[in-house]
Design a protein around this motif. Structure first.
Motif, mmCIF file in Angstrom:
data_model
loop_
_atom_site.group_PDB
_atom_site.id
_atom_site.type_symbol
_atom_site.label_atom_id
_atom_site.label_comp_id
_atom_site.label_asym_id
_atom_site.label_seq_id
_atom_site.Cartn_x
_atom_site.Cartn_y
_atom_site.Cartn_z
ATOM 1 N N SER A 38 0.819 -1.219 0.000
ATOM 2 C CA SER A 38 0.000 0.000 0.000
ATOM 3 C C SER A 38 0.846 1.259 0.000
ATOM 4 C CB SER A 38 -0.941 0.004 1.211
ATOM 5 O OG SER A 38 -0.189 0.050 2.413
ATOM 6 N N SER A 39 2.025 1.197 0.597
ATOM 7 C CA SER A 39 2.874 2.391 0.640
ATOM 8 C C SER A 39 3.977 2.346 -0.408
ATOM 9 C CB SER A 39 3.482 2.571 2.034
ATOM 10 O OG SER A 39 4.297 1.463 2.367
ATOM 11 N N GLY A 40 4.337 1.175 -0.867
ATOM 12 C CA GLY A 40 5.367 1.038 -1.894
ATOM 13 C C GLY A 40 6.765 1.304 -1.367
ATOM 14 N N LEU A 41 7.731 1.199 -2.245
ATOM 15 C CA LEU A 41 9.130 1.368 -1.872
ATOM 16 C C LEU A 41 9.503 2.804 -1.557
ATOM 17 C CD1 LEU A 41 10.899 -0.992 -4.432
ATOM 18 C CD2 LEU A 41 10.560 -1.367 -1.988
ATOM 19 N N SER A 42 8.784 3.749 -2.102
ATOM 20 C CA SER A 42 9.185 5.144 -1.984
ATOM 21 C C SER A 42 8.729 5.805 -0.690
ATOM 22 C CB SER A 42 8.652 5.949 -3.173
ATOM 23 O OG SER A 42 7.235 5.915 -3.172
ATOM 24 N N SER A 43 7.854 5.144 0.060
ATOM 25 C CA SER A 43 7.398 5.780 1.291
ATOM 26 C C SER A 43 7.087 4.728 2.353
ATOM 27 C CB SER A 43 6.155 6.627 1.026
ATOM 28 O OG SER A 43 5.085 5.801 0.620
ATOM 29 N N TYR A 44 7.319 5.111 3.578
ATOM 30 C CA TYR A 44 6.988 4.265 4.721
ATOM 31 C C TYR A 44 5.750 4.861 5.379
ATOM 32 C CZ TYR A 44 7.080 2.626 9.542
ATOM 33 O OH TYR A 44 6.746 2.111 10.761
ATOM 34 N N VAL A 45 4.749 4.059 5.589
ATOM 35 C CA VAL A 45 3.536 4.484 6.260
ATOM 36 C C VAL A 45 3.497 3.785 7.606
ATOM 37 C CG1 VAL A 45 1.012 4.503 6.152
ATOM 38 C CG2 VAL A 45 2.349 4.783 4.070
ATOM 39 N N ALA A 46 3.332 4.547 8.673
ATOM 40 C CA ALA A 46 3.369 3.961 10.015
ATOM 41 C C ALA A 46 2.328 2.869 10.190
ATOM 42 C CB ALA A 46 3.190 5.049 11.063
ATOM 43 N N ASP A 47 1.233 2.930 9.439
ATOM 44 C CA ASP A 47 0.212 1.873 9.493
ATOM 45 C C ASP A 47 0.748 0.517 9.046
ATOM 46 O OD1 ASP A 47 -1.804 3.412 10.468
ATOM 47 O OD2 ASP A 47 -3.105 3.230 8.718
ATOM 48 N N ASP A 48 1.883 0.517 8.345
ATOM 49 C CA ASP A 48 2.460 -0.741 7.871
ATOM 50 C C ASP A 48 2.856 -1.646 9.031
ATOM 51 O OD1 ASP A 48 2.166 0.081 5.267
ATOM 52 O OD2 ASP A 48 4.287 0.576 4.980
ATOM 53 N N VAL A 49 3.251 -1.072 10.151
ATOM 54 C CA VAL A 49 3.711 -1.849 11.299
ATOM 55 C C VAL A 49 2.718 -1.696 12.437
ATOM 56 C CG1 VAL A 49 5.585 -2.213 12.942
ATOM 57 C CG2 VAL A 49 6.112 -1.496 10.604
ATOM 58 N N LYS A 50 2.153 -2.822 12.858
ATOM 59 C CA LYS A 50 1.196 -2.825 13.963
ATOM 60 C C LYS A 50 1.744 -3.692 15.086
ATOM 61 C CE LYS A 50 -2.926 -2.039 11.194
ATOM 62 N NZ LYS A 50 -2.480 -2.031 9.828
ATOM 63 N N VAL A 51 1.426 -3.298 16.330
ATOM 64 C CA VAL A 51 1.907 -4.043 17.490
ATOM 65 C C VAL A 51 0.773 -4.268 18.484
ATOM 66 C CG1 VAL A 51 4.306 -3.240 17.315
ATOM 67 C CG2 VAL A 51 2.656 -1.909 18.646
ATOM 68 N N SER A 52 0.962 -5.276 19.330
ATOM 69 C CA SER A 52 0.063 -5.528 20.454
ATOM 70 C C SER A 52 0.903 -6.088 21.591
ATOM 71 C CB SER A 52 -1.063 -6.497 20.066
ATOM 72 O OG SER A 52 -0.538 -7.763 19.753
ATOM 73 N N LYS A 53 0.304 -6.231 22.759
ATOM 74 C CA LYS A 53 1.028 -6.740 23.921
ATOM 75 C C LYS A 53 1.514 -8.160 23.666
ATOM 76 C CE LYS A 53 -2.430 -5.596 26.639
ATOM 77 N NZ LYS A 53 -3.268 -5.431 27.826
ATOM 78 N N ALA A 54 2.751 -8.425 24.053
ATOM 79 C CA ALA A 54 3.307 -9.782 23.975
ATOM 80 C C ALA A 54 3.046 -10.442 25.323
ATOM 81 C CB ALA A 54 4.801 -9.726 23.659
#
Length: 144
Positions: A38-54
């Protein structure tokens, strides 16, 4: 548990929380496959990385860091991947021991890494001070 960061050298990233996360919680990645398209190589979108409690048994294998601050579900926050922290011991830990996240807790609790059982894949740092028993505190170098 409040975050007890002593020093960090800028080793962090921004991620979106899939659930409410408290400062000092260990977090795991909950990102899906092929999200970067969705963001491609030219841009990093913070939505690309999601986290939850381990916080479940086995989550130590998915560990990506420690939440810097409390993050509301759906909000963005900073995740530390390296630094010096004060943490609670899940068992007696000798100074210099290689450590892993304690199983079944999202709080900053560590135990001695059992290399014979998991081959070191769950390593998350070194004990810079020791703890004589569980529920004592120690300084660790957290590094993934």
């Amino acid at each position: 548990m409040a975050l007890n960061l002593i020093n960090v050298q800028g080793e962090s990233f921004t991620a979106k929380a899939d659930e409410a996360i408290a400062a000092g919680d260990f977090v795991k990645s909950t990102s899906s496959n092929d999200v970067v398209t969705s963001s491609g190589l030219s841009s990093y979108v913070a939505d690309d990385v999601k986290v939850s409690k381990a916080d479940a048994s086995g989550d130590e294998n998915l560990l990506v860091g420690i939440a810097a601050d409390t993050i509301a579900s759906g909000a963005f926050g900073t995740i530390y991947t390296e630094g010096l922290f004060i943490v609670r011991a899940g068992e007696a830990i000798a100074t210099g021991s290689t450590i892993q996240k304690a199983e079944s807790t999202d709080q900053l609790e560590v135990e001695v890494l059992d290399v014979a059982t998991n081959g070191g894949q769950d390593r998350c740092g070194k004990a810079l001070t020791g703890a004589s028993a569980a529920d004592q505190y120690l300084v660790i170098l957290f590094r993934l």
